[in-house]
Design a protein around this motif. Structure first.
Motif, PDB file in Angstrom:
ATOM      1  N   PHE A  53       8.832   3.719  -9.541  1.00 33.52           N
ATOM      2  CA  PHE A  53      10.156   3.985  -9.681  1.00 33.52           C
ATOM      3  C   PHE A  53      10.702   2.438  -9.556  1.00 33.52           C
ATOM      4  CE2 PHE A  53       9.797   8.339  -7.510  1.00 33.52           C
ATOM      5  CZ  PHE A  53       9.769   8.724  -8.750  1.00 33.52           C
ATOM      6  N   HIS A  76       6.833  17.753  -4.664  1.00 32.81           N
ATOM      7  CA  HIS A  76       7.554  16.513  -5.112  1.00 32.81           C
ATOM      8  C   HIS A  76       7.803  16.299  -6.622  1.00 32.81           C
ATOM      9  CE1 HIS A  76       7.798  12.285  -6.307  1.00 32.81           C
ATOM     10  NE2 HIS A  76       8.970  12.552  -5.885  1.00 32.81           N
ATOM     11  N   SER A  99       1.842  12.186  -7.508  1.00 33.42           N
ATOM     12  CA  SER A  99       2.429  12.029  -6.350  1.00 33.42           C
ATOM     13  C   SER A  99       1.456  11.604  -5.075  1.00 33.42           C
ATOM     14  CB  SER A  99       3.154  13.159  -5.847  1.00 33.42           C
ATOM     15  OG  SER A  99       4.529  13.289  -6.813  1.00 33.42           O
ATOM     16  N   THR A 117      -0.184   9.224  -3.971  1.00 35.06           N
ATOM     17  CA  THR A 117      -1.547   8.685  -4.171  1.00 35.06           C
ATOM     18  C   THR A 117      -1.394   7.177  -3.847  1.00 35.06           C
ATOM     19  OG1 THR A 117      -1.860  10.501  -5.440  1.00 35.06           O
ATOM     20  CG2 THR A 117      -3.481   8.745  -5.518  1.00 35.06           C
ATOM     21  N   GLY A 118      -2.134   6.454  -2.987  1.00 32.50           N
ATOM     22  CA  GLY A 118      -2.307   5.105  -2.906  1.00 32.50           C
ATOM     23  C   GLY A 118      -2.948   4.592  -4.244  1.00 32.50           C
ATOM     24  N   GLU A 178       9.980  11.906  -2.322  1.00 27.94           N
ATOM     25  CA  GLU A 178       8.517  11.507  -2.575  1.00 27.94           C
ATOM     26  C   GLU A 178       8.164  11.147  -1.040  1.00 27.94           C
ATOM     27  OE1 GLU A 178       6.845   7.793  -4.100  1.00 27.94           O
ATOM     28  OE2 GLU A 178       4.993   9.128  -4.203  1.00 27.94           O
ATOM     29  N   SER A 179       9.089  10.256  -0.106  1.00 33.07           N
ATOM     30  CA  SER A 179       8.584  10.146   1.062  1.00 33.07           C
ATOM     31  C   SER A 179       8.599  11.352   1.800  1.00 33.07           C
ATOM     32  CB  SER A 179       9.672   9.149   1.660  1.00 33.07           C
ATOM     33  OG  SER A 179       9.711   7.935   0.855  1.00 33.07           O
ATOM     34  N   VAL A 180       9.523  12.182   1.746  1.00 29.04           N
ATOM     35  CA  VAL A 180       9.556  13.249   2.500  1.00 29.04           C
ATOM     36  C   VAL A 180       8.413  14.229   2.343  1.00 29.04           C
ATOM     37  CG1 VAL A 180      10.892  15.340   3.293  1.00 29.04           C
ATOM     38  CG2 VAL A 180      11.808  13.231   3.084  1.00 29.04           C
ATOM     39  N   TRP A 198      11.188   9.028  10.879  1.00 35.33           N
ATOM     40  CA  TRP A 198      10.680  10.423  10.720  1.00 35.33           C
ATOM     41  C   TRP A 198       9.701  10.360   9.818  1.00 35.33           C
ATOM     42  CZ3 TRP A 198      12.310  13.833   6.827  1.00 35.33           C
ATOM     43  CH2 TRP A 198      11.808  15.169   7.086  1.00 35.33           C
ATOM     44  N   THR A 199       9.764  10.163   8.569  1.00 44.03           N
ATOM     45  CA  THR A 199       8.673  10.416   7.577  1.00 44.03           C
ATOM     46  C   THR A 199       7.480   9.700   7.828  1.00 44.03           C
ATOM     47  OG1 THR A 199       9.405   8.584   6.083  1.00 44.03           O
ATOM     48  CG2 THR A 199      10.299  10.836   5.662  1.00 44.03           C
ATOM     49  N   TYR A 216      12.964   9.068  -4.997  1.00 41.90           N
ATOM     50  CA  TYR A 216      12.426   8.108  -3.806  1.00 41.90           C
ATOM     51  C   TYR A 216      12.217   8.674  -2.641  1.00 41.90           C
ATOM     52  CZ  TYR A 216      11.471   4.214  -0.932  1.00 41.90           C
ATOM     53  OH  TYR A 216      10.504   3.582   0.091  1.00 41.90           O
ATOM     54  N   THR A 274       4.724  13.109   3.359  1.00 43.14           N
ATOM     55  CA  THR A 274       4.517  13.416   4.937  1.00 43.14           C
ATOM     56  C   THR A 274       4.793  14.462   5.477  1.00 43.14           C
ATOM     57  OG1 THR A 274       6.736  12.332   5.378  1.00 43.14           O
ATOM     58  CG2 THR A 274       4.778  10.758   5.186  1.00 43.14           C
ATOM     59  N   ARG A 275       5.830  15.489   4.847  1.00 45.54           N
ATOM     60  CA  ARG A 275       6.182  16.597   5.484  1.00 45.54           C
ATOM     61  C   ARG A 275       6.032  17.901   4.743  1.00 45.54           C
ATOM     62  NH1 ARG A 275       7.969  15.685  10.842  1.00 45.54           N
ATOM     63  NH2 ARG A 275       8.176  13.597  10.967  1.00 45.54           N
ATOM     64  N   GLY A 294       0.816  -1.055  -0.126  1.00 43.87           N
ATOM     65  CA  GLY A 294      -0.067   0.089   0.200  1.00 43.87           C
ATOM     66  C   GLY A 294       0.776   1.311   0.064  1.00 43.87           C
ATOM     67  N   ILE A 295       2.136   1.057  -0.412  1.00 39.43           N
ATOM     68  CA  ILE A 295       2.842   2.546  -0.401  1.00 39.43           C
ATOM     69  C   ILE A 295       2.402   3.237  -1.749  1.00 39.43           C
ATOM     70  CG2 ILE A 295       4.680   1.351   0.902  1.00 39.43           C
ATOM     71  CD1 ILE A 295       6.229   1.090  -1.920  1.00 39.43           C
ATOM     72  N   PRO A 296       2.845   4.587  -1.987  1.00 36.52           N
ATOM     73  CA  PRO A 296       2.392   5.260  -2.644  1.00 36.52           C
ATOM     74  C   PRO A 296       2.508   4.905  -4.096  1.00 36.52           C
ATOM     75  CG  PRO A 296       3.283   6.713  -1.301  1.00 36.52           C
ATOM     76  CD  PRO A 296       3.636   5.313  -0.739  1.00 36.52           C
ATOM     77  N   ALA A 297       1.748   5.394  -5.257  1.00 31.93           N
ATOM     78  CA  ALA A 297       1.782   4.609  -6.702  1.00 31.93           C
ATOM     79  C   ALA A 297       3.069   5.005  -7.158  1.00 31.93           C
ATOM     80  CB  ALA A 297       0.670   5.260  -7.336  1.00 31.93           C
ATOM     81  N   MET A 298       3.607   6.396  -7.239  1.00 34.51           N
ATOM     82  CA  MET A 298       4.707   6.938  -7.926  1.00 34.51           C
ATOM     83  C   MET A 298       6.047   6.187  -7.294  1.00 34.51           C
ATOM     84  SD  MET A 298       6.578  10.280  -8.561  1.00 34.51           S
ATOM     85  CE  MET A 298       5.295  11.430  -8.946  1.00 34.51           C
TER      86      MET A 298
END
Lengths: 361, 845, 107, 305
Positions: free
Chosen positions: B334, C42, C102, C104-105, C30-32, B690-691, C27, C35-36, B326-330
């Motif tokens: 990658f 992104h 970006s 989006t599940g 995107e994570s940062v 942290w994220t 990568y 969430t932040r 379930g992690i994001p699509a983008m």
């Protein structure tokens, strides 16, 4: 090569010694001094090497009383007790069981524990019947620590509690209608009508359901429920005796709570007992153990907190037993934390029994 | 044009006849201990043999586990195995195959083949290699035997928490996995360091990188990948063990940890792992195909590119195993893109082999058959690999038997078949007799047909809905037929392996001299006539297939006409050459047989395994003994210079080197890369948490005071100054060794105190590792730093003692230099830790 | 073949190294960002990173034909091929960044 | 009933099945092409082999061809993912919460008015209406997979995943936990029953059938024996949350999460000795009861529809 030869020779010599029958195994003859010293040396070191290093608090009155009660029934026959000498039969065992009042100071708590738990090979000292009930074994150790300082009167007080041991007249003695030592008397530990147990480590049987009392005794007798104290006693009971005992205690009015649990929060315990903890997969206790539960289950209201905690811990830690009740309770107990055990024990200890026919309105 | 006679006298480095006792002395120096003392041997030919034997043993054991599983799954609702046994068995099958068979097997092939192939006498750190082997064998056997005591792990070879945390996996099974495997990974890293330095620094003169056999390229990349991939899983196992033993909640979501953190770390290792296994196997194929086709490899340069590209791209695939989390699509995009990218290099290699076969004429031998079987199976596995890299397809295929089929096609096809090809191909070089071609072909047919019958139906089983890791399944879903077929096929594979074992018993006669010889007419140096000392002399290499280019090479080498035909220092020695061009640089003296490394391995294994069963005192004693053994073994490794020596051809080489020329310096740099990779994995974990857990970040948790980090930083600065000064003092014109020792002790103490100040500041602020995932990670920085500081201190004490007894000084300084390198690294890591745990939370993000 | 030094090895591997750097940037950012920061930032970061990465690979590839590796066919052709593969890999990652939104599940 | 990827009955599953068939076709062509080339390289004539034996062939077949096909494939799969994402732009027409626990499924139907109806181990879905499944787990990682409807999605402690499902026609499908979750992971399945929307609504809002007079005794034993401390039955003195909701257990096709068909005998077996049927599950074995008492409980449970 030389080494192999040497070992071979040694084995052959030992075999010849045994085969010749030169060594006398008679208990009447005793050991040679050197053999005796050697065996003692080996035994002491074996015990020292294996004994645990830590022990619970042994100055605990409840623990001492429980140990004393068991000692009287289980140990005194061989080892004697203050005011009574061991049986002449056991004095002719080799080695003969020692007078413990003299000997206990030689051992540490852990060593005594190990000896009581595991017994001694070739010495007639049996192992504890329930190897997963360390809690019971510590009670014996606690009592043994008191033993050197006890005189006959104090010993009787501790071991027999207030149970009146009246040998009766000559007829009763002659026809064995009385048991002069009151060895099997339940009341020594569990009390009787109007009088609760002498120690908070045993349950209050007064007012429990007949079904449950009888089932528990049968489970002990069959070894399906583990206890080094209860198993030998229950195993000696005939089926009719079990029924009678169960009927007797079931008919007694429950006792009012008088426990003052030192650990655990009654409020938290109440939450757990009435609603369970679904997140930790713990069901509510009172569904089974409340006043309208099935007679197959014990009522827990008013039971001593220490007894409840010890039982839950035994279920949680031990391989336990094989009885159907064990099969139900052990997996649930396994999910409880120490704190939850303390809380829920405190809660039940504070509860008054309701709805029992033996209670005055 | 020169005549033969002229060439005899003029061109080759050493003239004939050779001195009468030169060969005898050489053999005496390299002699393998006889009888049971062979356990103390360190020769790569002996250790390599043991290593392969042990790996093959684990292959058979794990194969037996596979058969048990296949029996259980042959019919629906089978009661052959109960659930817990099955769960333990599939966990052990995967774990043993990956950690105890696949990686060690290829590492073993490297240990056995590389020195001979590169024209070296042995690997550069013989005792380290032997240590790695013994540690692996002892640890592996104990780990495997947990299965017999019902103490085996049952959480799957991927060990996902929370299932493997103490709440859902009480008991010691998971601990055995974590400590046992963590330990075997350390052994793999020791082997990798040995291989990197061996490949880069002990090649025969003239064998520049572009002339290096492809197998050596693959082993080099294999080892580099281990250096970067394994630390991630070592960190993960460390954290999970800390969680289990001390309740540091890294992976417990209710307490500020995160379950997916484990998966990121595990697969950051786990996916490269597949290529770590595959690349050396592909390297073996690249050696076998040219010989069997009797023509040089077509596309050598493209293959080198493909190998390097695989080494890189395979690190960008790990989320490939997490497409359904379930992690994001983008992000999925990658990783899907990188998965595509990695398939291109594999294609390059496949077509290179096909081109090579076409360029020559392939002899159909047992080895060729296994190679052809490999091409068939691996191509199919590669194609299903592209399918599972397609994210939507993977949503269906993930965690089903389709994936089981896919990776067995890739791994068995890509690694086991080449390995069997390699056994048939290289056996004549290490055995007095070649293996039987007839039995080999029978084994191949059984294994190839059996493999496809076993694993092809699994694609179908997966597509019609059968998930992985199920110990039973209901009838009526159409799964019966494919499963029964798989079971039948599995037993055919087993029959093939049995035929192979029979062949081994009948024909394999291990030897280090007097082998069957170059029966395939191959072109690379491992086919030179070998003895305990490898080849008699070290040839000068001018092409990729030297034996083909120069028909007389073999004879000349054997007569001792090339470099170093005897022993010049009276010890075991090999030529160290430069990394790229392989120009001779110095002659290194190698250690011989001994017991310290063996005892060190046994006690290191005992340390980890006793820790597992919570016998802490005994474990600590074993750990101390292990360290003592390492010190004892290291004591005589740094021999003083024996002056310059003549290796022939007018080349005089020194016998001692310091700094970047020293092979030992390279090993230290690689070790620092391992430590650095471990720390980067840690930094990743910290930032990752942290994220994903913003709610648990400071200022919610107590933050250490400024005084703490300032004190720690100041102490590190003092340590750095002492480091600099001690380095200067040992090399001063008038060295004052007492000053060096004093400065070193001060420096080490301040390094230790710097760590203490850092940890204490967090502790005094009220933070405890049990509080949250964040707190646990803060203390992990201290934990990792403590490991480095402990290592630096042991090395520092070792160096100081050697200085004081006069064994180490400004010229003979390898021991000191290595300590200085790690010390410097420790300072850097400590500073980074301060920035991260004190600075980052203050950024206010 | 001739010796090229540490920097030379770095340049030789420039393509894959740039790919790795680009991969980490897109990568991690995107994570940062998800969430932040915010999703739009992104897309911008990913786009710029991709363009820079592709341009650098192309630049180095062109330079390597004439620069340090001129004398050595092995280094020259291998560097060029690695650059080609890295260029493709960066492009593919870039396609993912362009085609997918970006943060989006997908469920 | 099927659990097959190849017999789709939902929008996402159909898209993936199409992709799968395309992949299989393409892979077959490439595979036979490569094998033919390999065969030609070994057994082919001299001219054929000479054509194969060149670096140019390697570049063409090993770089150029894969790059073209893979680029096309990447576009296609990203496009499919986009289709999924865009489908999610509109709010769902219904919501069902599914929590996976070791080793069963806690299912809660959330009505538009916020009312929550608890169920377990059987997922009923309305045909033609897009429903959002909210996936969580309180213990270890599980994965929800209904192959006929779509791909799987993990259920991870501490996280909430959302999955849209829409189903084309009524029918019965099988789903199963796809992520290894310890113990009897193999026995963690469930049935999916696709109902016409009106039928679905009626079922969700429908009342629980009360027990008949025959089952009064069973209900009594059920309540006094503490069953209600773990299981909930709407309308009875049973509101436990530890185990599966039993309010309509008699109406489910299976018990113990797809392990046994629902029947009085099987319920009795499970109550008395569930540990040998599904080892490790949380329910203790109730061997304590007399056979007729257990049978009475089973009869009562069967009456709950």
């Amino acid at each position: 090569m030389a080494f192999v030869l040497l070992v071979g020779l040694g084995v052959a010599a030992a075999f010849l010694f045994a085969a010749s029958g030169v060594y006398n195994v008679a208990a009447s003859r005793g050991h040679w001094w050197i053999v005796d010293q050697f065996l003692r040396f080996g035994m002491e070191n074996s015990v020292k090497a294996r004994a645990p290093e830590t022990s619970p608090n042994l100055d605990d009155a409840d623990l001492i009383r429980l140990g004393a009660a068991h000692f009287h029934g289980g140990c005194a026959f061989c080892h004697g007790a203050p005011g009574s000498r061991p049986s002449p039969v056991v004095q002719h065992m080799l080695p003969s069981p020692p007078d413990l009042a003299e000997r206990v100071d030689r051992w540490t708590d852990g060593e005594l524990f190990w000896l009581v738990k595991h017994g001694l090979k070739y010495a007639g000292m049996p192992a504890w019947p329930a190897q997963d009930r360390d809690d019971e074994i510590w009670s014996v150790v606690a009592f043994l620590r008191q033993l050197p300082d006890l005189d006959a009167r104090h010993y009787e007080e501790l071991a027999l509690a207030e149970v009146q041991v009246d040998g009766g007249g000559g007829r009763e003695l002659a026809t064995a209608e009385s048991d002069p030592d009151g060895v099997g008397a339940c009341a020594r530990c569990h009390g009787d009508a109007g009088r609760g147990p002498q120690t908070k480590l045993v349950p209050r049987l007064q007012g429990q359901s007949r079904d449950w009392l009888a089932r528990s005794l049968r489970d002990y007798a069959e070894g399906a429920r583990h206890s080094g104290i209860m198993q030998p006693l229950a195993a000696a009971l005939k089926p009719e005796a079990i029924e009678k005992l169960a009927t007797y205690y079931a008919g007694l009015p429950p006792l009012a709570p008088d426990d003052d649990p030192r650990r655990g929060s009654v409020e938290e315990g109440q939450k757990l007992a009435t609603s369970g903890d679904p997140g930790a997969e713990i069901p509510a206790c009172i569904s089974c153990h409340g006043s309208d539960g099935s007679p197959d289950y014990p009522r827990l209201a008013g039971q001593p907190a220490r007894y409840l905690s010890a039982q839950l811990a035994a279920w949680r830690n031990g391989k336990g037993g094989t009885s159907p009740t064990h099969a139900i309770m052990a997996p649930i107990a396994a999910r409880l934390t120490d704190q939850q055990i303390a809380d829920v024990s405190a809660f039940f200890a504070s509860q008054r029994v309701v709805g029992h026919p033996g209670l005055a309105p | 044009m020169t005549s033969t006679a002229e060439r005899e006298t003029a061109e080759l480095p050493n003239p004939l006849p050779r001195p009468r006792d030169e060969l005898r002395r050489l053999q005496a120096v390299w002699a393998i201990p006889e009888g049971w003392r062979i356990l103390s041997a360190v020769n790569n030919s002996v250790i390599g043999y043991f290593y392969i034997g042990a790996a093959f043993l684990f292959f058979v054991l794990a194969g037996v586990l596979a058969l048990l599983m296949r029996v259980q799954l042959a019919v629906p609702g089978n009661l052959f195995l109960d659930q817990e046994s099955y769960n333990q068995i599939f966990t052990m099958h995967g774990t043993v195959m990956m950690f105890l068979f696949a990686v060690p097997a290829v590492e073993a092939m490297g240990v056995l083949l590389l020195p001979q192939m590169l024209g070296a006498r042995d690997l550069p750190f013989p005792r380290l290699g032997a240590f790695a082997f013994w540690a692996y064998l002892v640890g592996g056997l104990v780990f495997f035997s947990t299965l017999f005591f019902d103490m085996a792990p049952s959480g799957g070879w991927f060990m996902y928490p929370p299932l493997t945390g103490s709440r859902f996996s009480p008991g010691t099974g998971a601990d055995f996995w974590l400590l046992g495997i963590g330990f075997i990974e350390i052994s793999a890293i020791a082997g990798a360091i040995e291989i990197i330095v061996g490949v880069l620094r002990t090649r025969a003169p003239g064998m520049s990188l572009d002339k290096m056999p492809i197998f050596a390229w693959t082993m080099l990349i294999f080892a580099v990948m281990i250096v970067f991939a394994f630390p991630a899983v070592i960190l993960a196992t460390m954290m999970l063990e800390l969680e289990r033993a001390f309740d540091w909640p890294f992976f417990i979501p209710d307490r500020g940890g995160d379950a997916l953190l484990w998966q990121h770390l595990f697969w950051f290792f786990g996916h490269p792992e597949v290529y770590i296994i595959f690349l050396p196997a592909a390297g073996m194929v690249s050696m076998i195909v040219p010989t069997m086709a009797a023509t040089p490899l077509v596309g050598y340069r493209l293959i080198v590119v493909a190998l390097i590209a695989t080494g890189f791209f395979s690190f960008g695939l790990w989320v490939h195993h997490m497409f359904t989390t379930g992690i994001p699509a983008m992000s999925l995009g990658f990783f899907s893109a990188a998965s595509m990218a990695v398939s291109v290099p594999s294609g390059i290699q496949v077509f290179s082999w096909i081109a090579t076969m076409a360029a020559g004429r392939l002899r159909i031998t047992a080895a060729s058959l296994f190679v052809l079987g490999f091409l068939f199976i691996f191509t199919l596995g590669g194609l299903t690999g592209v399918m599972v890299a397609m994210v939507p397809f993977d949503w269906q295929a993930h965690d089903t038997y389709f994936v089981v089929a896919h990776f067995h096609y890739v791994l068995v096809g890509g690694m086991v078949f080449p390995l069997f090809a390699a056994f048939y191909y290289w056996a004549p070089a290490f055995s007095r007799r070649a293996l039987s071609e007839r039995l080999g072909k029978i084994a191949f047919v059984l294994m190839f047909v059996g493999f496809n019958i076993a694993f092809f139906p699994m694609h179908i089983a997966g597509l019609i809905g059968m998930p992985r890791r199920v110990y039973t399944y209901p009838a009526g879903l159409g799964w019966e037929t494919p499963n029964l077929a798989s079971t039948i096929g599995a037993f055919m594979i087993a029959a093939g392996v049995l035929v192979f074992l029979l062949d081994l018993i009948r024909h394999l006669r291990p030897t280090v001299g007097a082998s069957a010889g170059n029966v395939w007419n191959a072109g690379t140096l491992e086919w030179l006539e070998n003895d305990v000392h490898a080849a008699r002399s070290v040839p000068f290499v001018e092409s990729r297939d030297p034996l083909w280019e120069d028909a007389r090479l073999s004879a000349d080498v054997h007569k001792g006409r090339y470099y170093l035909p005897g022993t010049v220092t009276g010890r075991r020695e090999t030529i160290v050459t430069s990394a790229i061009l392989a120009e001779p640089q110095y002659v290194v003296r190698l250690t011989g047989p001994g017991w310290a490394h063996l005892l060190a391995a046994i006690f290191t294994a005992a340390f980890f395994l006793l820790l597992t069963v919570k016998l802490v005192t005994a474990a600590i004693i074993c750990g101390a003994v292990a360290i003592a053994c390492v010190v004892a073994w290291a004591w005589d490794t740094d021999s003083p210079s024996a002056g310059d020596v003549d290796i022939g051809g007018g080349i005089r080489l020194p016998t001692y080197a310091v700094g970047a020329a020293s092979h030992s310096w390279w090993a230290m740099i690689i070790l620092m890369a391992v430590a650095g990779a471990l720390y980067l994995s840690y930094v990743f974990s910290y930032l990752y948490l942290w994220t994903v857990r913003p709610q648990d970040w400071p200022p919610i948790a107590p933050l250490a005071s400024h005084a703490g980090w300032i004190a720690s930083a100041a102490l590190l600065c003092i340590s750095a100054a002492a480091l600099w000064a001690s380095g200067r003092s040992i090399r001063a014109a008038v060295p004052r060794l007492w000053l060096t020792v004093g400065l070193t002790v001060v420096g080490l103490l301040t390094l230790l105190l710097g760590l203490g100040a850092d940890v204490a500041s967090h502790w005094l602020a009220g933070l405890r590792p049990q509080h949250s995932g964040y707190a646990a990670l803060v203390f992990t920085a201290g934990f990792l730093q403590a490991e480095i500081v402990a290592a630096v201190c042991i090395m520092g004490i070792f160096a100081c003692v050697r200085i004081l007894v006069g064994l180490t000084d400004g010229r003979r300084s390898v021991v000191f230099d290595n300590m200085v390198l790690l010390w410097g690294y420790g300072l850097g890591q400590g500073a980074l830790g301060l920035l991260l745990t004190h600075g980052f939370p203050r950024l206010g993000m | 073949m001739r010796s090229v030094g540490t920097l030379g090895i770095g340049l030789w591997l420039a393509g894959p190294i740039i790919w790795a750097t680009h991969f980490i940037i897109v990568y991690a950012s995107e994570s940062v960002a998800c969430t932040r920061l915010d999703a739009d930032s992104h897309s911008l970061i990913a786009g710029i990173a991709t363009i820079i990465a592709l341009a650098s690979i192309a630049f180095i590839a062109v330079r390597s034909r004439a620069g340090r590796f001129r004398d050595t066919a092995f280094l020259r052709t291998t560097a060029l091929t690695m650059n080609l593969l890295a260029f493709l890999a960066v492009t593919w990652a870039g396609i993912a960044a362009v085609l997918l939104p970006s943060c989006t599940g997908v469920g | 009933m099927n659990q097959s990827v190849l017999e789709p009955n939902g929008a996402e599953a159909e898209r993936i099945a199409d992709l799968a068939l395309m992949l299989f076709g393409g892979a077959a062509i490439i595979f036979f092409g490569v094998m033919a080339l390999a065969a030609a390289s070994v057994w082919g004539g001299v001219s054929v082999r000479r054509a194969i034996a060149s670096e140019r062939m390697i570049v063409a077949a090993g770089i150029a061809f894969p790059v073209i096909t893979l680029t096309a494939l990447l576009f296609y799969s990203l496009w499919l993912m986009r289709a999924n994402i865009q489908g999610n732009a509109t709010p769902p027409a219904g919501r069902i919460e599914v929590a996976a626990e070791q080793w069963w499924w806690r299912i809660t139907y959330v009505e538009p008015d916020g009312r929550r109806i608890s169920e377990a181990n059987e997922l009923r879905l309305p045909v033609g209406r897009e429903v959002e499944l909210v996936l969580t787990s309180p213990d270890v990682i599980h994965s929800l997979w209904i192959p006929a409807i779509g791909g799987k999605l993990d259920m991870i402690p501490g996280r909430t995943n959302r999955m849209r499902v829409s189903i084309d026609g009524p029918g019965i499908y099988r789903g199963q936990c796809a992520e290894y979750c310890g113990g009897p992971h193999a026995l963690m399945a469930f049935d999916v029953i696709a109902l016409e929307a009106t039928e679905f609504d009626a079922w969700v809002r429908g009342d629980v059938a009360g027990g008949s007079t025959e089952t009064v005794r069973g209900r009594g034993i059920f309540e006094e024996s503490g069953c209600g401390s773990c299981h909930a039955v709407r309308g009875a003195n049973a509101s436990g949350l530890v185990g599966p909701d039993l309010s309509r257990v008699g109406g489910r096709r299976t018990i113990a999460a797809g392990t046994l068909p629902t029947s009085r005998e099987n319920l009795t077996r499970f109550i008395v000795d569930g540990q040998s049927i599904k080892p490790g599950n949380l329910m203790p074995p109730f061997g304590l009861f007399a056979a007729e008492d257990v049978d009475a409980i089973s009869a009562y449970l069967m009456s709950l529809q």
